[in-house]
Scaffold this motif. Structure first.
Motif, PDB file in Angstrom:
ATOM      1  N   GLY A 216      37.958 -30.312  -9.935  1.00 53.34           N
ATOM      2  CA  GLY A 216      37.085 -30.876 -10.940  1.00 53.34           C
ATOM      3  C   GLY A 216      35.921 -31.627 -10.315  1.00 53.34           C
ATOM      4  N   LYS A 217      35.237 -32.386 -11.121  1.00 52.33           N
ATOM      5  CA  LYS A 217      34.033 -33.112 -10.698  1.00 52.33           C
ATOM      6  C   LYS A 217      34.344 -34.050  -9.542  1.00 52.33           C
ATOM      7  CE  LYS A 217      30.435 -36.245 -12.400  1.00 52.33           C
ATOM      8  NZ  LYS A 217      29.960 -37.063 -13.545  1.00 52.33           N
ATOM      9  N   ASP A 218      33.445 -34.071  -8.581  1.00 54.44           N
ATOM     10  CA  ASP A 218      33.566 -34.960  -7.430  1.00 54.44           C
ATOM     11  C   ASP A 218      32.912 -36.293  -7.772  1.00 54.44           C
ATOM     12  OD1 ASP A 218      33.705 -36.221  -5.002  1.00 54.44           O
ATOM     13  OD2 ASP A 218      32.701 -34.643  -3.860  1.00 54.44           O
ATOM     14  N   GLU A 219      33.725 -37.342  -7.923  1.00 46.28           N
ATOM     15  CA  GLU A 219      33.209 -38.673  -8.265  1.00 46.28           C
ATOM     16  C   GLU A 219      32.960 -39.521  -7.013  1.00 46.28           C
ATOM     17  OE1 GLU A 219      32.312 -39.641 -11.131  1.00 46.28           O
ATOM     18  OE2 GLU A 219      33.325 -38.363 -12.612  1.00 46.28           O
ATOM     19  N   GLY A 220      33.102 -38.916  -5.849  1.00 49.65           N
ATOM     20  CA  GLY A 220      32.909 -39.654  -4.609  1.00 49.65           C
ATOM     21  C   GLY A 220      34.114 -39.500  -3.710  1.00 49.65           C
ATOM     22  N   LYS A 221      33.911 -39.672  -2.423  1.00 51.87           N
ATOM     23  CA  LYS A 221      34.947 -39.321  -1.454  1.00 51.87           C
ATOM     24  C   LYS A 221      36.171 -40.226  -1.505  1.00 51.87           C
ATOM     25  CE  LYS A 221      32.954 -41.802   2.531  1.00 51.87           C
ATOM     26  NZ  LYS A 221      32.499 -41.645   3.927  1.00 51.87           N
ATOM     27  N   TYR A 222      36.069 -41.396  -2.164  1.00 53.29           N
ATOM     28  CA  TYR A 222      37.218 -42.292  -2.231  1.00 53.29           C
ATOM     29  C   TYR A 222      37.928 -42.228  -3.586  1.00 53.29           C
ATOM     30  CZ  TYR A 222      35.090 -44.289   1.962  1.00 53.29           C
ATOM     31  OH  TYR A 222      34.554 -44.465   3.210  1.00 53.29           O
ATOM     32  N   SER A 223      37.509 -41.340  -4.441  1.00 50.83           N
ATOM     33  CA  SER A 223      37.991 -41.268  -5.813  1.00 50.83           C
ATOM     34  C   SER A 223      39.122 -40.259  -5.979  1.00 50.83           C
ATOM     35  CB  SER A 223      36.831 -40.876  -6.738  1.00 50.83           C
ATOM     36  OG  SER A 223      37.244 -40.655  -8.068  1.00 50.83           O
ATOM     37  N   PHE A 224      39.914 -40.419  -7.064  1.00 51.14           N
ATOM     38  CA  PHE A 224      40.746 -39.316  -7.525  1.00 51.14           C
ATOM     39  C   PHE A 224      39.841 -38.126  -7.848  1.00 51.14           C
ATOM     40  CE2 PHE A 224      44.185 -42.165  -9.683  1.00 51.14           C
ATOM     41  CZ  PHE A 224      44.855 -42.287  -8.484  1.00 51.14           C
ATOM     42  N   ARG A 225      40.412 -36.940  -7.705  1.00 52.21           N
ATOM     43  CA  ARG A 225      39.714 -35.726  -8.136  1.00 52.21           C
ATOM     44  C   ARG A 225      40.706 -34.844  -8.876  1.00 52.21           C
ATOM     45  NH1 ARG A 225      35.535 -32.153  -4.440  1.00 52.21           N
ATOM     46  NH2 ARG A 225      34.683 -30.905  -6.163  1.00 52.21           N
ATOM     47  N   GLN A 226      40.340 -34.408 -10.052  1.00 56.49           N
ATOM     48  CA  GLN A 226      41.230 -33.551 -10.817  1.00 56.49           C
ATOM     49  C   GLN A 226      41.238 -32.138 -10.253  1.00 56.49           C
ATOM     50  OE1 GLN A 226      40.042 -34.065 -15.032  1.00 56.49           O
ATOM     51  NE2 GLN A 226      42.002 -35.100 -15.332  1.00 56.49           N
ATOM     52  N   TRP A 227      42.352 -31.453 -10.459  1.00 56.49           N
ATOM     53  CA  TRP A 227      42.491 -30.055 -10.053  1.00 56.49           C
ATOM     54  C   TRP A 227      43.300 -29.337 -11.131  1.00 56.49           C
ATOM     55  CZ3 TRP A 227      47.360 -28.161  -9.871  1.00 56.49           C
ATOM     56  CH2 TRP A 227      48.399 -29.083  -9.739  1.00 56.49           C
ATOM     57  N   GLU A 228      43.227 -28.008 -11.151  1.00 58.81           N
ATOM     58  CA  GLU A 228      44.055 -27.224 -12.055  1.00 58.81           C
ATOM     59  C   GLU A 228      44.300 -25.841 -11.475  1.00 58.81           C
ATOM     60  OE1 GLU A 228      40.956 -25.316 -15.255  1.00 58.81           O
ATOM     61  OE2 GLU A 228      41.638 -27.367 -15.639  1.00 58.81           O
ATOM     62  N   ALA A 229      45.409 -25.237 -11.885  1.00 61.88           N
ATOM     63  CA  ALA A 229      45.780 -23.895 -11.416  1.00 61.88           C
ATOM     64  C   ALA A 229      46.659 -23.237 -12.471  1.00 61.88           C
ATOM     65  CB  ALA A 229      46.529 -23.973 -10.087  1.00 61.88           C
ATOM     66  N   ASN A 230      46.458 -21.955 -12.680  1.00 62.90           N
ATOM     67  CA  ASN A 230      47.304 -21.181 -13.589  1.00 62.90           C
ATOM     68  C   ASN A 230      48.395 -20.480 -12.789  1.00 62.90           C
ATOM     69  OD1 ASN A 230      46.119 -21.244 -16.448  1.00 62.90           O
ATOM     70  ND2 ASN A 230      44.308 -20.829 -15.183  1.00 62.90           N
ATOM     71  N   PHE A 231      49.592 -20.405 -13.387  1.00 64.78           N
ATOM     72  CA  PHE A 231      50.701 -19.732 -12.711  1.00 64.78           C
ATOM     73  C   PHE A 231      51.592 -19.067 -13.748  1.00 64.78           C
ATOM     74  CE2 PHE A 231      52.339 -23.845 -13.899  1.00 64.78           C
ATOM     75  CZ  PHE A 231      53.683 -23.646 -14.186  1.00 64.78           C
ATOM     76  N   THR A 232      52.403 -18.122 -13.280  1.00 63.62           N
ATOM     77  CA  THR A 232      53.353 -17.411 -14.137  1.00 63.62           C
ATOM     78  C   THR A 232      54.703 -17.368 -13.448  1.00 63.62           C
ATOM     79  OG1 THR A 232      51.579 -16.016 -15.028  1.00 63.62           O
ATOM     80  CG2 THR A 232      53.836 -15.248 -15.330  1.00 63.62           C
ATOM     81  N   LEU A 233      55.743 -17.737 -14.162  1.00 65.16           N
ATOM     82  CA  LEU A 233      57.108 -17.666 -13.643  1.00 65.16           C
ATOM     83  C   LEU A 233      57.730 -16.371 -14.147  1.00 65.16           C
ATOM     84  CD1 LEU A 233      58.224 -21.376 -14.223  1.00 65.16           C
ATOM     85  CD2 LEU A 233      57.283 -20.337 -12.149  1.00 65.16           C
ATOM     86  N   ALA A 234      58.037 -15.459 -13.228  1.00 63.43           N
ATOM     87  CA  ALA A 234      58.480 -14.112 -13.610  1.00 63.43           C
ATOM     88  C   ALA A 234      59.966 -14.049 -13.943  1.00 63.43           C
ATOM     89  CB  ALA A 234      58.163 -13.129 -12.485  1.00 63.43           C
ATOM     90  N   ASP A 235      60.751 -14.973 -13.410  1.00 70.21           N
ATOM     91  CA  ASP A 235      62.203 -14.900 -13.577  1.00 70.21           C
ATOM     92  C   ASP A 235      62.744 -16.164 -14.233  1.00 70.21           C
ATOM     93  OD1 ASP A 235      62.322 -12.426 -12.098  1.00 70.21           O
ATOM     94  OD2 ASP A 235      62.024 -13.640 -10.287  1.00 70.21           O
ATOM     95  N   LYS A 236      63.826 -15.990 -14.983  1.00 75.58           N
ATOM     96  CA  LYS A 236      64.496 -17.131 -15.573  1.00 75.58           C
ATOM     97  C   LYS A 236      65.192 -17.951 -14.480  1.00 75.58           C
ATOM     98  CE  LYS A 236      65.476 -15.142 -20.142  1.00 75.58           C
ATOM     99  NZ  LYS A 236      66.540 -14.836 -21.141  1.00 75.58           N
ATOM    100  N   GLY A 237      65.397 -19.211 -14.802  1.00 72.43           N
ATOM    101  CA  GLY A 237      66.125 -20.064 -13.881  1.00 72.43           C
ATOM    102  C   GLY A 237      65.280 -21.179 -13.289  1.00 72.43           C
ATOM    103  N   ALA A 238      65.760 -21.752 -12.193  1.00 68.31           N
ATOM    104  CA  ALA A 238      65.126 -22.910 -11.562  1.00 68.31           C
ATOM    105  C   ALA A 238      63.960 -22.489 -10.668  1.00 68.31           C
ATOM    106  CB  ALA A 238      66.154 -23.685 -10.750  1.00 68.31           C
ATOM    107  N   HIS A 239      62.887 -23.265 -10.740  1.00 66.54           N
ATOM    108  CA  HIS A 239      61.709 -23.040  -9.899  1.00 66.54           C
ATOM    109  C   HIS A 239      61.185 -24.396  -9.414  1.00 66.54           C
ATOM    110  CE1 HIS A 239      61.153 -18.749 -11.041  1.00 66.54           C
ATOM    111  NE2 HIS A 239      61.735 -19.155 -12.164  1.00 66.54           N
ATOM    112  N   SER A 240      60.444 -24.372  -8.327  1.00 64.50           N
ATOM    113  CA  SER A 240      59.861 -25.595  -7.770  1.00 64.50           C
ATOM    114  C   SER A 240      58.347 -25.448  -7.684  1.00 64.50           C
ATOM    115  CB  SER A 240      60.433 -25.885  -6.376  1.00 64.50           C
ATOM    116  OG  SER A 240      61.812 -26.171  -6.439  1.00 64.50           O
TER     117      SER A 240
END
Length: 412
Positions: A351-375
């Motif tokens: 996401g937007k860069d508010e400066g080098k000492y700031s939090f920065r948001q991120w995002e990613a899309n993913f798909t879980l193909a199998d039932k059960g536990a995932h990390s």
């Protein structure tokens, strides 16, 4: 504690804050301990912590300790944006004797020691008499996430909410020091606030920076955060801001600046807040003979903020993971996300860069193909090429945790 008076002078407070009239805030004499209960799955327990809304200028926070106040930001707050709201910004004090009244007319910041001219600056001298600067920076407790250390260590058992990000407004420390005139031979600058030890012989809380660091033009004296005055419990009326360094250096209610011509040997600099001089400040439990150095620069971290541990996700559906990252003492270069426990990684969108000492948001899309536990896992690499480690560090103080975080989920 009784009532908290932010000002006894309507006119001077107008000058200081640029508008609002005088205000009074009440602090309950016995803060409520169980407005609600929050679950913190800390391996050392206890799992439940009370929430409180009883502190002045503060909303709902996790109560770690009442006296001195240790208040943690609920983690869902970090999913709402990169800037942490003032009323839910975490609180950490060392000593319980904290002023509950600040008279802005009488308050003075002393600048003394190895200088040409001793100064006694009013708030108006600082706010109106020096160039104003603004900087986004993360403030993080050295022991943030201490509750996840195994074996368990002493100290406040924080989850991951002993941190916050704000846009700080104030003046450069360099400009204040230049007004006093630093003499040749200066070595360090020591900072003291208005809090006091609970017993006479206890060491006053003070911290020091090397002279070149103090005069680097980034260290600042803040009088506002996120466009509003500092909350009382976050250091009103003045707070030192040391971007990229752990919050032990961010002295609250700053009232005294002393330039030293020899290294500072006070307890809080020489003895407390030291870390092993090893990679990741890591040692094995019981290890001895390790060189210790003062804690200093922060290290990169990243978190998933919109998916809780134990969440159930739909098999085969495209799912959005979202979170925050920060580079520690420099900016975020990249964030990588894994939906298979670290076997494969994909770049996240920043996401937007508010400066080098700031939090920065991120995002990613993913798909879980199998039932059960995932990390689900997230990893930040900063602009210096430093990435979060795969294994958690350990030291007896519970400092500087920055392991790649894992969020377990179930696909159904």
């Amino acid at each position: 504690m009784g009532k908290v008076f932010l000002s006894r002078s309507r006119s001077s407070r107008r000058q200081f804050l640029g508008g609002a009239g005088a205000a009074t805030l009440a602090l309950a004499s016995a803060p409520a301990l169980a407005d609600a209960i929050v679950k913190l799955p800390l391996p050392g327990g206890p799992d439940e912590r009370p929430m409180t809304t009883a502190f002045p200028q503060k909303g709902a926070l996790i109560l770690q300790r009442t006296r001195p106040p240790l208040l943690e930001t609920p983690f869902e707050v970090f999913d709402r944006g990169v800037f942490t709201p003032n009323d839910q910004f975490y609180v950490r004090w060392h000593w319980a004797v904290i002023p509950n009244a600040i008279d802005v007319d009488k308050f003075r910041l002393a600048v003394r020691g190895h200088v040409n001219t001793t100064l006694s600056l009013s708030l108006i001298d600082i706010v109106n008499g020096l160039p104003r600067v603004e900087l986004a920076a993360v403030n993080q407790c050295s022991g943030n996430s201490r509750g996840y250390f195994l074996p368990r260590v002493a100290g406040g058992q924080w989850s991951n909410g002993a941190m916050g990000n704000a846009k700080w407004t104030g003046v450069r420390l360099k400009d204040v020091l230049d007004r006093a005139g630093v003499k040749a031979g200066a070595v360090q600058v020591r900072f003291n606030g208005l809090d006091e030890p609970v017993v006479p012989d206890a060491p006053d809380f003070m911290k020091s920076l090397d002279i070149d660091h103090a005069r680097d033009g980034e260290v600042m004296i803040a009088f506002a955060m996120n466009g509003q005055q500092l909350p009382l419990l976050n250091g009103f009326p003045l707070r030192l801001v040391v971007p990229g360094w752990y919050s032990t250096y961010w002295v609250k209610m700053l009232s005294d600046i002393e330039v030293l011509d020899k290294p500072d040997d006070n307890f809080w600099t020489k003895t407390a807040y030291t870390i092993p001089d090893t990679p990741h400040a890591n040692v094995t439990p019981g290890q001895t003979g390790v060189k210790m150095v003062p804690i200093n620069r922060m290290v990169p971290r990243s978190f998933i903020t919109n998916i809780k541990a134990g969440a159930s996700e739909s098999v085969g559906a495209s799912t959005l993971a979202r979170g925050i990252a920060f580079g520690g003492d420099t900016g975020v270069a990249k964030v990588d996300f894994s939906a298979d426990g670290g076997k494969t990684w994909q770049p996240a969108k920043l996401g937007k860069d508010e400066g080098k000492y700031s939090f920065r948001q991120w995002e990613a899309n993913f798909t879980l193909a199998d039932k059960g536990a995932h990390s689900l896992m997230v990893r930040c690499t900063n602009s210096d090429g430093v990435a979060q480690p795969d294994a958690a560090n350990w030291n007896a103080s519970g400092f500087m945790r920055n392991v790649v975080e894992t969020t377990p989920v179930t696909a159904a």
